[in-house]
Write a protein that holds these residues in place. Structure first.
Motif, PDB file in Angstrom:
ATOM      1  N   ALA A  45       3.314  14.926   6.672  1.00 46.33           N
ATOM      2  CA  ALA A  45       2.178  14.007   6.673  1.00 46.33           C
ATOM      3  C   ALA A  45       2.564  12.692   7.354  1.00 46.33           C
ATOM      4  O   ALA A  45       3.726  12.277   7.303  1.00 46.33           O
ATOM      5  CB  ALA A  45       1.729  13.748   5.237  1.00 46.33           C
ATOM      6  N   PHE A  46       1.565  12.022   7.959  1.00 46.28           N
ATOM      7  CA  PHE A  46       1.828  10.766   8.660  1.00 46.28           C
ATOM      8  C   PHE A  46       0.560   9.930   8.728  1.00 46.28           C
ATOM      9  O   PHE A  46      -0.558  10.429   8.557  1.00 46.28           O
ATOM     10  CB  PHE A  46       2.352  11.040  10.080  1.00 46.28           C
ATOM     11  CG  PHE A  46       1.376  11.779  10.954  1.00 46.28           C
ATOM     12  CD1 PHE A  46       0.473  11.091  11.748  1.00 46.28           C
ATOM     13  CD2 PHE A  46       1.361  13.172  10.985  1.00 46.28           C
ATOM     14  CE1 PHE A  46      -0.433  11.772  12.562  1.00 46.28           C
ATOM     15  CE2 PHE A  46       0.459  13.864  11.784  1.00 46.28           C
ATOM     16  CZ  PHE A  46      -0.442  13.162  12.570  1.00 46.28           C
ATOM     17  N   ILE A 102       7.830  -1.572   6.088  1.00 46.08           N
ATOM     18  CA  ILE A 102       7.637  -0.138   5.853  1.00 46.08           C
ATOM     19  C   ILE A 102       8.703   0.357   4.890  1.00 46.08           C
ATOM     20  O   ILE A 102       9.883   0.005   5.020  1.00 46.08           O
ATOM     21  CB  ILE A 102       7.728   0.653   7.180  1.00 46.08           C
ATOM     22  CG1 ILE A 102       6.615   0.227   8.146  1.00 46.08           C
ATOM     23  CG2 ILE A 102       7.665   2.156   6.913  1.00 46.08           C
ATOM     24  CD1 ILE A 102       6.774   0.802   9.548  1.00 46.08           C
ATOM     25  N   CYS A 103       8.298   1.174   3.933  1.00 44.91           N
ATOM     26  CA  CYS A 103       9.248   1.847   3.040  1.00 44.91           C
ATOM     27  C   CYS A 103       8.990   3.351   3.145  1.00 44.91           C
ATOM     28  O   CYS A 103       7.893   3.812   2.839  1.00 44.91           O
ATOM     29  CB  CYS A 103       9.085   1.368   1.601  1.00 44.91           C
ATOM     30  SG  CYS A 103      10.364   1.978   0.482  1.00 44.91           S
ATOM     31  N   GLU A 104      10.016   4.095   3.601  1.00 49.85           N
ATOM     32  CA  GLU A 104       9.861   5.529   3.831  1.00 49.85           C
ATOM     33  C   GLU A 104      10.703   6.346   2.865  1.00 49.85           C
ATOM     34  O   GLU A 104      11.616   5.837   2.228  1.00 49.85           O
ATOM     35  CB  GLU A 104      10.250   5.873   5.276  1.00 49.85           C
ATOM     36  CG  GLU A 104       9.271   5.318   6.296  1.00 49.85           C
ATOM     37  CD  GLU A 104       9.738   5.519   7.725  1.00 49.85           C
ATOM     38  OE1 GLU A 104       8.943   6.026   8.528  1.00 49.85           O
ATOM     39  OE2 GLU A 104      10.889   5.158   8.038  1.00 49.85           O
ATOM     40  N   HIS A 105      10.388   7.637   2.793  1.00 48.63           N
ATOM     41  CA  HIS A 105      11.124   8.594   1.951  1.00 48.63           C
ATOM     42  C   HIS A 105      11.043   8.208   0.470  1.00 48.63           C
ATOM     43  O   HIS A 105      12.042   8.217  -0.253  1.00 48.63           O
ATOM     44  CB  HIS A 105      12.597   8.687   2.379  1.00 48.63           C
ATOM     45  CG  HIS A 105      12.787   8.986   3.828  1.00 48.63           C
ATOM     46  ND1 HIS A 105      12.636  10.248   4.357  1.00 48.63           N
ATOM     47  CD2 HIS A 105      13.102   8.169   4.873  1.00 48.63           C
ATOM     48  CE1 HIS A 105      12.865  10.205   5.664  1.00 48.63           C
ATOM     49  NE2 HIS A 105      13.140   8.950   5.997  1.00 48.63           N
ATOM     50  N   MET A 106       9.857   7.897   0.021  1.00 47.84           N
ATOM     51  CA  MET A 106       9.664   7.549  -1.380  1.00 47.84           C
ATOM     52  C   MET A 106       9.454   8.811  -2.215  1.00 47.84           C
ATOM     53  O   MET A 106       9.298   9.917  -1.681  1.00 47.84           O
ATOM     54  CB  MET A 106       8.481   6.593  -1.526  1.00 47.84           C
ATOM     55  CG  MET A 106       8.635   5.314  -0.716  1.00 47.84           C
ATOM     56  SD  MET A 106       7.277   4.160  -0.949  1.00 47.84           S
ATOM     57  CE  MET A 106       7.671   3.573  -2.593  1.00 47.84           C
ATOM     58  N   THR A 107       9.427   8.648  -3.521  1.00 45.28           N
ATOM     59  CA  THR A 107       9.188   9.781  -4.419  1.00 45.28           C
ATOM     60  C   THR A 107       8.536   9.285  -5.704  1.00 45.28           C
ATOM     61  O   THR A 107       8.440   8.076  -5.945  1.00 45.28           O
ATOM     62  CB  THR A 107      10.508  10.527  -4.728  1.00 45.28           C
ATOM     63  OG1 THR A 107      10.214  11.743  -5.410  1.00 45.28           O
ATOM     64  CG2 THR A 107      11.464   9.685  -5.560  1.00 45.28           C
ATOM     65  N   VAL A 151       0.871  -1.178   0.000  1.00 45.49           N
ATOM     66  CA  VAL A 151       0.000   0.000   0.000  1.00 45.49           C
ATOM     67  C   VAL A 151       0.909   1.230   0.000  1.00 45.49           C
ATOM     68  O   VAL A 151       1.624   1.480   0.974  1.00 45.49           O
ATOM     69  CB  VAL A 151      -0.924   0.014   1.223  1.00 45.49           C
ATOM     70  CG1 VAL A 151      -1.840   1.224   1.178  1.00 45.49           C
ATOM     71  CG2 VAL A 151      -1.736  -1.281   1.304  1.00 45.49           C
ATOM     72  N   LEU A 152       0.901   1.986  -1.083  1.00 43.86           N
ATOM     73  CA  LEU A 152       1.767   3.149  -1.221  1.00 43.86           C
ATOM     74  C   LEU A 152       0.936   4.414  -1.011  1.00 43.86           C
ATOM     75  O   LEU A 152      -0.090   4.607  -1.667  1.00 43.86           O
ATOM     76  CB  LEU A 152       2.438   3.171  -2.589  1.00 43.86           C
ATOM     77  CG  LEU A 152       3.202   1.897  -2.968  1.00 43.86           C
ATOM     78  CD1 LEU A 152       3.944   2.101  -4.295  1.00 43.86           C
ATOM     79  CD2 LEU A 152       4.158   1.471  -1.876  1.00 43.86           C
ATOM     80  N   VAL A 153       1.395   5.258  -0.104  1.00 42.73           N
ATOM     81  CA  VAL A 153       0.638   6.432   0.328  1.00 42.73           C
ATOM     82  C   VAL A 153       1.260   7.686  -0.276  1.00 42.73           C
ATOM     83  O   VAL A 153       2.377   8.078   0.086  1.00 42.73           O
ATOM     84  CB  VAL A 153       0.600   6.517   1.866  1.00 42.73           C
ATOM     85  CG1 VAL A 153      -0.260   7.699   2.304  1.00 42.73           C
ATOM     86  CG2 VAL A 153       0.070   5.216   2.464  1.00 42.73           C
ATOM     87  N   TYR A 154       0.528   8.301  -1.192  1.00 43.44           N
ATOM     88  CA  TYR A 154       1.005   9.496  -1.884  1.00 43.44           C
ATOM     89  C   TYR A 154       0.515  10.738  -1.169  1.00 43.44           C
ATOM     90  O   TYR A 154      -0.671  11.047  -1.161  1.00 43.44           O
ATOM     91  CB  TYR A 154       0.514   9.478  -3.331  1.00 43.44           C
ATOM     92  CG  TYR A 154       0.735  10.770  -4.078  1.00 43.44           C
ATOM     93  CD1 TYR A 154       1.960  11.420  -4.058  1.00 43.44           C
ATOM     94  CD2 TYR A 154      -0.308  11.353  -4.811  1.00 43.44           C
ATOM     95  CE1 TYR A 154       2.159  12.611  -4.740  1.00 43.44           C
ATOM     96  CE2 TYR A 154      -0.121  12.535  -5.505  1.00 43.44           C
ATOM     97  CZ  TYR A 154       1.112  13.164  -5.461  1.00 43.44           C
ATOM     98  OH  TYR A 154       1.308  14.351  -6.129  1.00 43.44           O
ATOM     99  N   ILE A 200       5.485   5.241   2.006  1.00 42.59           N
ATOM    100  CA  ILE A 200       5.018   6.627   2.089  1.00 42.59           C
ATOM    101  C   ILE A 200       6.122   7.561   1.590  1.00 42.59           C
ATOM    102  O   ILE A 200       7.317   7.266   1.735  1.00 42.59           O
ATOM    103  CB  ILE A 200       4.591   6.971   3.538  1.00 42.59           C
ATOM    104  CG1 ILE A 200       3.772   8.258   3.589  1.00 42.59           C
ATOM    105  CG2 ILE A 200       5.783   7.004   4.473  1.00 42.59           C
ATOM    106  CD1 ILE A 200       3.045   8.479   4.911  1.00 42.59           C
ATOM    107  N   ASP A 201       5.722   8.687   1.016  1.00 41.32           N
ATOM    108  CA  ASP A 201       6.677   9.627   0.414  1.00 41.32           C
ATOM    109  C   ASP A 201       6.939  10.816   1.338  1.00 41.32           C
ATOM    110  O   ASP A 201       7.022  11.969   0.894  1.00 41.32           O
ATOM    111  CB  ASP A 201       6.163  10.110  -0.944  1.00 41.32           C
ATOM    112  CG  ASP A 201       4.812  10.812  -0.843  1.00 41.32           C
ATOM    113  OD1 ASP A 201       4.169  10.747   0.230  1.00 41.32           O
ATOM    114  OD2 ASP A 201       4.390  11.423  -1.845  1.00 41.32           O
TER     115      ASP A 201
END
Length: 225
Positions: A139-140, A185-190, A119-122, A159-160
């Motif tokens: 955002a969180f 968890i994958c953080e600091h996406m773009t 689930v990728l949160v834009y 999440i980005d």
């Protein structure tokens, strides 16, 4: 007469570039990148006609776009070497567009089928990457949203933004609840704005390192037409 149609796939890079001096998380040191063996020095070993470069990187694990495994928050949790490839590569994925929202609750996910998916949160927060604003009032996801995602079978949440948790306090309930239930968890996406709402696959594979819970990944999506 039948005509065969080959499916075309498109790759979308979802990772920030790591460079010397990059601050990913305020208060943590930046990576130091240099030559261990420079091309000029390599001439002394291999001669004038053959040059190589061997790089040296001094870097904490929480740098750039990175993956959190359960070991990040639990001593007995799975570390990077324990994660199966099925959790890291070719995951069916969905995108949640909560652009310009700050507090993201379970209502943002309840219309989705997240079972077995990334689930990728834009949030569009990556527009502030490598600026002072990136670290403040980001955002969180709320604890209630994390509970909903676990209860509904999500395998990974990306999440980005600066952190999947609210960093205005010391508690990290989203990390604790997701990782405590083996949801990565994958953080600091773009570049999440380039993705469709669904119908794509997600990849975020770190090195196979023991005793480490977090490490940078080359996160990307594959969209098949």
């Amino acid at each position: 007469m039948t005509t065969s149609h080959k499916k075309c796939s498109q790759m979308i890079d979802l990772s920030h570039t790591i460079f010397d001096g990059l601050i990913t998380y305020k208060g943590l040191p930046a990576p130091i990148m240099c030559d261990y063996l420079s091309r000029e020095k390599s001439k002394e070993i291999y001669g004038e006609d053959y040059q190589v470069q061997i790089g040296k990187i001094e870097m904490i694990a929480n740098t750039g776009t990175y993956l959190d495994s359960p070991f990040h928050f639990a001593e007995n949790g799975k570390d990077l070497s324990d994660l199966s490839l099925e959790l890291l590569a070719n995951l069916p994925a969905v995108l949640v567009d909560v652009k310009d929202q700050i507090e993201i609750g379970p209502e943002s996910f309840q219309h989705l089928d997240v079972k077995g998916k990334a689930v990728l949160v834009y949030t569009n927060w990556s527009q502030h990457w490598n600026t002072e604003q990136y670290f403040e009032n980001h955002a969180f996801i709320t604890k209630q949203a994390a509970i909903w995602l676990v209860d509904n079978g999500a395998k990974l949440v990306g999440i980005d933004t600066h952190n999947i948790d609210d960093t205005r306090g010391k508690l990290r309930p989203v990390h604790k609840h997701l990782l405590g239930n083996d949801v990565l968890i994958c953080e600091h996406m773009t570049n999440l704005e380039q993705l469709p709402k669904d119908g794509f696959r997600f990849f975020a594979v770190p090195p196979k390192i023991t005793g480490v819970g977090t490490f940078p990944v080359r996160a990307f999506a594959q969209i098949v037409d």
